[in-house]
Design a protein around this motif. Sequence first.
Motif, mmCIF file in Angstrom:
data_model
loop_
_atom_site.group_PDB
_atom_site.id
_atom_site.type_symbol
_atom_site.label_atom_id
_atom_site.label_comp_id
_atom_site.label_asym_id
_atom_site.label_seq_id
_atom_site.Cartn_x
_atom_site.Cartn_y
_atom_site.Cartn_z
ATOM 1 N N TYR A 117 -24.517 6.585 36.458
ATOM 2 C CA TYR A 117 -25.101 5.262 37.043
ATOM 3 C C TYR A 117 -25.739 5.238 38.108
ATOM 4 O O TYR A 117 -25.406 6.140 39.003
ATOM 5 N N PHE B 238 -28.214 2.985 40.902
ATOM 6 C CA PHE B 238 -28.366 1.745 41.277
ATOM 7 C C PHE B 238 -29.106 1.623 42.680
ATOM 8 O O PHE B 238 -28.680 2.236 43.583
ATOM 9 N N GLU C 179 -31.142 -1.052 38.178
ATOM 10 C CA GLU C 179 -29.940 -0.401 37.750
ATOM 11 C C GLU C 179 -30.048 0.381 36.679
ATOM 12 O O GLU C 179 -30.899 -0.481 35.274
#
Length: 166
Positions: free
Chosen positions: A132, A134, A113
């Motif tokens: 982001y 992930f 992450e």
Amino acid sequence: MTFVVISDTHGRVDRIESVLSKNTMRDGVLFLGDCLCDVLDVRDAISVRGNCDGLVFSDGADTERMLCFDGVRILMMHGHTHSIKSGTDRAIAYALSKGADVLLYGHTHAREERYYPSGSEIAGVKSERPIYVFNPGSLGVPRDGRPSFGILQIKNGSVLLSHGTV
């Protein structure tokens, strides 16, 4: 909106069932490849094909998908087509070029992450938007020995990512 994110199940349907039975208040399941047959009966699954799905699902699933929920653009991929095991920079740069706010990937069987604010330098390019990154890890053959999954929550255009273990 809440999504369960799973990848690399490699026949461990029992672990999928365990995770989904504990996460019933979800809007869907995002499956990042490797053993698509494991999620064929999951009615709310959105899937991409992994490198181990090629022979059976070569014509039935894409290797990547772009989704949009509450204004958040999510690029799903297994990662093998972007050589993700050699590093994530190329995949991140690709996701940014597609306008993604979130990159979800699998293939490495390792949880990850990360958040890059706008202005970050990725693969020699300065990003114009935050992203982001992930990886939920693997429910089937985890690299750290702990089967894992992810939770993606989107509310009012904000993103929250977290990991869980089985």
